[in-house]
Design a protein around this motif. Structure first.
Motif, PDB file in Angstrom:
ATOM      1  N   ALA A 192       0.805  -1.218   0.000  1.00 18.12           N
ATOM      2  CA  ALA A 192       0.000   0.000   0.000  1.00 18.12           C
ATOM      3  C   ALA A 192       0.844   1.276   0.000  1.00 18.12           C
ATOM      4  N   THR A 193       2.096   1.176   0.517  1.00 20.34           N
ATOM      5  CA  THR A 193       2.856   2.405   0.756  1.00 20.34           C
ATOM      6  C   THR A 193       4.193   2.501   0.040  1.00 20.34           C
ATOM      7  N   ALA A 194       4.745   1.380  -0.421  1.00 24.89           N
ATOM      8  CA  ALA A 194       6.119   1.397  -0.935  1.00 24.89           C
ATOM      9  C   ALA A 194       6.158   1.230  -2.445  1.00 24.89           C
ATOM     10  N   GLU A 195       7.006   2.018  -3.084  1.00 21.86           N
ATOM     11  CA  GLU A 195       7.268   1.817  -4.501  1.00 21.86           C
ATOM     12  C   GLU A 195       8.123   0.567  -4.669  1.00 21.86           C
ATOM     13  N   PRO A 196       7.952  -0.196  -5.755  1.00 20.24           N
ATOM     14  CA  PRO A 196       7.114   0.072  -6.927  1.00 20.24           C
ATOM     15  C   PRO A 196       5.676  -0.445  -6.819  1.00 20.24           C
ATOM     16  N   PHE A 197       5.301  -1.011  -5.647  1.00 20.98           N
ATOM     17  CA  PHE A 197       3.980  -1.628  -5.552  1.00 20.98           C
ATOM     18  C   PHE A 197       2.845  -0.611  -5.628  1.00 20.98           C
ATOM     19  N   THR A 198       3.120   0.649  -5.309  1.00 22.78           N
ATOM     20  CA  THR A 198       2.061   1.653  -5.331  1.00 22.78           C
ATOM     21  C   THR A 198       1.512   1.906  -6.734  1.00 22.78           C
ATOM     22  N   ILE A 199       2.238   1.492  -7.759  1.00 19.34           N
ATOM     23  CA  ILE A 199       1.757   1.720  -9.130  1.00 19.34           C
ATOM     24  C   ILE A 199       0.762   0.653  -9.567  1.00 19.34           C
ATOM     25  N   LEU A 200       0.594  -0.387  -8.757  1.00 17.24           N
ATOM     26  CA  LEU A 200      -0.326  -1.460  -9.122  1.00 17.24           C
ATOM     27  C   LEU A 200      -1.767  -1.075  -8.788  1.00 17.24           C
ATOM     28  N   THR A 201      -2.708  -1.622  -9.548  1.00 17.21           N
ATOM     29  CA  THR A 201      -4.119  -1.427  -9.226  1.00 17.21           C
ATOM     30  C   THR A 201      -4.469  -2.306  -8.023  1.00 17.21           C
ATOM     31  N   GLY A 202      -5.641  -2.073  -7.456  1.00 21.83           N
ATOM     32  CA  GLY A 202      -6.062  -2.860  -6.301  1.00 21.83           C
ATOM     33  C   GLY A 202      -6.123  -4.341  -6.596  1.00 21.83           C
ATOM     34  N   ARG A 203      -6.679  -4.695  -7.749  1.00 23.03           N
ATOM     35  CA  ARG A 203      -6.801  -6.115  -8.098  1.00 23.03           C
ATOM     36  C   ARG A 203      -5.432  -6.734  -8.352  1.00 23.03           C
ATOM     37  N   GLU A 204      -4.525  -5.982  -8.975  1.00 19.97           N
ATOM     38  CA  GLU A 204      -3.164  -6.490  -9.210  1.00 19.97           C
ATOM     39  C   GLU A 204      -2.456  -6.752  -7.888  1.00 19.97           C
ATOM     40  N   LYS A 205      -2.663  -5.878  -6.907  1.00 19.45           N
ATOM     41  CA  LYS A 205      -2.074  -6.087  -5.576  1.00 19.45           C
ATOM     42  C   LYS A 205      -2.660  -7.328  -4.914  1.00 19.45           C
ATOM     43  N   GLU A 206      -3.965  -7.506  -5.040  1.00 16.96           N
ATOM     44  CA  GLU A 206      -4.608  -8.680  -4.443  1.00 16.96           C
ATOM     45  C   GLU A 206      -4.038  -9.972  -5.023  1.00 16.96           C
ATOM     46  N   VAL A 207      -3.847  -9.990  -6.343  1.00 17.12           N
ATOM     47  CA  VAL A 207      -3.281 -11.175  -6.986  1.00 17.12           C
ATOM     48  C   VAL A 207      -1.859 -11.414  -6.507  1.00 17.12           C
ATOM     49  N   CYS A 208      -1.032 -10.357  -6.454  1.00 20.12           N
ATOM     50  CA  CYS A 208       0.365 -10.513  -6.033  1.00 20.12           C
ATOM     51  C   CYS A 208       0.471 -10.979  -4.588  1.00 20.12           C
ATOM     52  N   LEU A 209      -0.384 -10.451  -3.713  1.00 15.19           N
ATOM     53  CA  LEU A 209      -0.360 -10.874  -2.313  1.00 15.19           C
ATOM     54  C   LEU A 209      -0.701 -12.353  -2.186  1.00 15.19           C
ATOM     55  N   ARG A 210      -1.590 -12.831  -3.009  1.00 11.19           N
ATOM     56  CA  ARG A 210      -1.948 -14.251  -2.952  1.00 11.19           C
ATOM     57  C   ARG A 210      -0.848 -15.125  -3.556  1.00 11.19           C
ATOM     58  N   ILE A 211      -0.124 -14.585  -4.525  1.00  9.99           N
ATOM     59  CA  ILE A 211       1.054 -15.299  -5.022  1.00  9.99           C
ATOM     60  C   ILE A 211       2.064 -15.453  -3.899  1.00  9.99           C
ATOM     61  N   LEU A 212       2.274 -14.381  -3.111  1.00  4.14           N
ATOM     62  CA  LEU A 212       3.215 -14.422  -1.992  1.00  4.14           C
ATOM     63  C   LEU A 212       2.748 -15.367  -0.891  1.00  4.14           C
ATOM     64  N   SER A 213       1.434 -15.642  -0.860  1.00  3.41           N
ATOM     65  CA  SER A 213       0.896 -16.586   0.117  1.00  3.41           C
ATOM     66  C   SER A 213       1.041 -18.029  -0.340  1.00  3.41           C
ATOM     67  N   GLY A 214       1.538 -18.219  -1.588  1.00  2.32           N
ATOM     68  CA  GLY A 214       1.760 -19.567  -2.092  1.00  2.32           C
ATOM     69  C   GLY A 214       0.608 -20.154  -2.878  1.00  2.32           C
ATOM     70  N   LEU A 215      -0.408 -19.332  -3.206  1.00  2.31           N
ATOM     71  CA  LEU A 215      -1.549 -19.856  -3.956  1.00  2.31           C
ATOM     72  C   LEU A 215      -1.224 -20.000  -5.434  1.00  2.31           C
ATOM     73  N   SER A 216      -1.785 -21.013  -6.060  1.00  3.76           N
ATOM     74  CA  SER A 216      -1.666 -21.186  -7.501  1.00  3.76           C
ATOM     75  C   SER A 216      -2.602 -20.211  -8.199  1.00  3.76           C
ATOM     76  N   SER A 217      -2.444 -20.069  -9.506  1.00  3.17           N
ATOM     77  CA  SER A 217      -3.317 -19.173 -10.268  1.00  3.17           C
ATOM     78  C   SER A 217      -4.774 -19.624 -10.162  1.00  3.17           C
ATOM     79  N   GLU A 218      -4.999 -20.931 -10.176  1.00  5.19           N
ATOM     80  CA  GLU A 218      -6.359 -21.453 -10.054  1.00  5.19           C
ATOM     81  C   GLU A 218      -6.959 -21.111  -8.699  1.00  5.19           C
ATOM     82  N   ALA A 219      -6.133 -21.246  -7.633  1.00  6.86           N
ATOM     83  CA  ALA A 219      -6.618 -20.944  -6.283  1.00  6.86           C
ATOM     84  C   ALA A 219      -6.871 -19.449  -6.112  1.00  6.86           C
ATOM     85  N   ILE A 220      -6.032 -18.621  -6.731  1.00  9.15           N
ATOM     86  CA  ILE A 220      -6.221 -17.172  -6.672  1.00  9.15           C
ATOM     87  C   ILE A 220      -7.538 -16.786  -7.337  1.00  9.15           C
TER      88      ILE A 220
END
Length: 265
Positions: A192-220
């Motif tokens: 939410a606060t640090a570059e370069p992540f601030t340039i992402l849209t809300g949905r793009e951030k949600e997807v990336c956070l779930r990638i960091l949680s170890g979810l597959s694309s199907e699970a996301i």
């Protein structure tokens, strides 16, 4: 291409418990457990370099009984003759983790081979490193005779997770880091606060956070209630904006930002 993507996704998912244990007492066991899932790593040791003449052993966990003695010996003397030393210090100017050259016994001196390989029953080693400011975190993965050498697939898996593991180790061992009681919450704050992540849209951030949680694309896709094609599109857009092409690069960026953002502690 799909096979390589699935391969990397599996390897990254295997280390997620260690990433979520950063800053906690259970991090060493979570790390070795993750590394065993990734590539049947027998033992892990982490050293830090604060300069060419200073080394310290930060972590010794696994199946080598003499690990503590090796840590002391390396920190006091053998770090000066480590054949990876030049590559480690040449990488100080880089902003990404370093994967060190493949292990070969001939690279080491007789005294080094005797203590670290013959007497300790080590038959193979894989190593990576990352610099945070003026401190290097040098991560070593070992296998003993009973396990045999790393296979080609295991080396590929270690190579895939090395950036994320190195960044996680650096974060955990930051001297002024407070325990991360809510590591995912901290990652959300960084997004939410640090570059370069601030340039992402809300949905793009949600997807990336779930990638960091170890979810597959199907699970996301299922978790967000969107189609698989949409999940993949958001991921591609996010990666393009961040200038990356893989999950391990995303892990490295996120964990490096958590390490360097002092106000989060």
């Amino acid at each position: 291409m799909k096979a390589d993507s699935a391969f990397t996704t599996s390897a990254i998912s295997d280390i997620t418990p260690a990433l979520l244990a950063i800053g906690r007492d259970g991090f060493p066991q979570a790390l070795i457990g993750a590394l065993r899932r990734v590539a049947d790593v027998g033992h892990c040791m982490v050293f830090s370099f604060a300069g060419p003449c200073s080394a310290a052993c930060l972590l010794d966990v696994g199946n080598i009984p003499t690990g503590r003695d090796l840590g002391i010996a390396y920190s006091e003397h053998f770090h000066r003759t480590d054949p990876n030393r030049d590559a480690v210090f040449e990488g100080q100017a880089r902003t990404v983790p370093i994967v060190l050259p493949a292990f070969a016994r001939r690279m080491y001196s007789d005294s080094y081979r005797k203590m670290f390989f013959d007497d300790s029953d080590i038959v193979d080693k894989f190593a990576s490193a990352i610099w945070v400011d003026d401190t290097c975190f040098y991560v070593n993965f070992y296998r003993i005779t009973e396990q045999g050498r790393f296979s080609r697939d295991q080396i590929q898996r270690l190579t895939a997770v090395a950036p994320a593991v190195s960044a996680a180790v650096a974060r955990h061992f930051q001297r002024d880091a407070a325990p991360d009681h809510d590591p995912m919450g901290r990652l959300k704050t960084v997004f939410a606060t640090a570059e370069p992540f601030t340039i992402l849209t809300g949905r793009e951030k949600e997807v990336c956070l779930r990638i960091l949680s170890g979810l597959s694309s199907e699970a996301i896709a299922a978790d967000l209630g969107i189609g698989l094609h949409s999940a993949l599109t958001y991921r591609k857009r996010a990666y393009d904006k961040l200038g990356i092409s893989s999950q391990n690069e995303l892990f490295a960026i996120a964990l490096r930002l958590v390490s360097s953002t002092r106000q989060l502690n």
